[in-house]
Design an enzyme around this catalytic site. Structure first.
Site, mmCIF file in Angstrom:
data_model
loop_
_atom_site.group_PDB
_atom_site.id
_atom_site.type_symbol
_atom_site.label_atom_id
_atom_site.label_comp_id
_atom_site.label_asym_id
_atom_site.label_seq_id
_atom_site.Cartn_x
_atom_site.Cartn_y
_atom_site.Cartn_z
ATOM 1 N N ARG A 213 -4.254 -9.978 4.514
ATOM 2 C CA ARG A 213 -4.618 -10.133 2.968
ATOM 3 C C ARG A 213 -3.149 -9.620 2.323
ATOM 4 O O ARG A 213 -2.902 -8.411 2.348
ATOM 5 C CB ARG A 213 -5.812 -9.161 2.692
ATOM 6 N N LYS B 239 0.873 -1.100 0.135
ATOM 7 C CA LYS B 239 -0.062 -0.076 0.097
ATOM 8 C C LYS B 239 0.958 1.342 -0.111
ATOM 9 O O LYS B 239 2.063 1.358 0.533
ATOM 10 C CB LYS B 239 -0.980 -0.122 1.149
#
Length: 242
Positions: free
Chosen positions: A212, A178
């Protein structure tokens, strides 16, 4: 299939981007994209399949095709029919915190205390879910790293992740590759594996039960080592207070 070979315990499949600024995909197009994939994957693997959608019609079709979890980034706020669907099918449901929508969520989000705000959100969403017939055992919580949160917010959420254990629901955390990691290490998406590994290890140590990720093989090793150390730490603390 490669992800399963690398050790994935759950596959999350979606056909509508939730990246900052992403446009909405209509229901028919989302079904066209994702249902054939869910159908094929569910037949080919033995591990659970999750459908990443906020639309009840897409979720229903995916559950009929073999999915067993719904990963709803709107936490049952996006479609009024979703809660009843989850209650009737008994499917697992991921309730994720998001400030705004994918299109607007990164436009100067502000919090007095981001962890308190997410905790209040979880409490309200769990109450909503259970009031609609969803059993608590069906619920997974996701604090929504990067969803309406700036760098400091994301770091605070990860640092205080264990506070969300008060809800007695599994915690799912998605930090893989991210942008907040890129801000910290000044690396492109393709070069954030080590930064991801550090964040994953910290999340596991602070109570995350589901991680995840994109790079399953490497991150599974990270999770196993972090979890083993975390368990040992707990045993040491118990022994000291015995």
């Amino acid at each position: 299939l490669r992800l399963v070979e690398e050790g994935a315990d759950l596959l999350d499949i979606g056909a509508e981007s939730t990246r900052p600024g992403a446009d909405v995909v209509n229901e028919a197009e989302e079904c066209r994209r994702v249902i054939p994939v869910v159908t094929a994957v569910a037949k080919a693997v033995t591990i659970p399949v999750s459908i990443d959608t906020s639309k009840a019609a897409v979720a229903r079709a995916a559950l009929e095709a073999g999915a067993s979890f719904v990963n709803d980034v709107t936490a049952l706020r996006g479609d009024s029919a979703m809660a009843d669907l989850i209650a009737k099918t008994g499917a697992g449901i991921v309730l994720m915190h998001m400030h705004g929508t994918p299109r607007t969520m990164q436009q100067a989000p502000r919090y007095d205390d981001v962890v308190v705000k997410i905790s209040e959100f979880f409490e309200e969403r769990i109450s909503f879910a259970t009031a609609h017939g969803i059993a608590r055992i069906q619920i997974i919580l996701d604090p929504g790293i990067g969803f309406g949160k700036l760098l400091g917010h994301n770091l605070t959420v990860l640092a205080r992740l264990s506070q969300f254990l008060q809800f007695d629901c599994p915690l799912m955390v998605g930090v893989s590759q991210k942008s907040f990691l890129g801000e910290l290490v000044n690396r492109s998406v393709q070069e954030r594996q080590w930064a991801t590994a550090a964040a994953v290890a910290m999340a596991v140590d602070r109570g995350a039960g589901i991680i995840r990720v994109h790079d399953v093989r490497a991150m599974k090793d990270v999770v196993q080592v972090a979890a083993a150390i975390s368990r040992q730490t707990s045993e040491v603390m118990k022994a000291r207070h015995a």
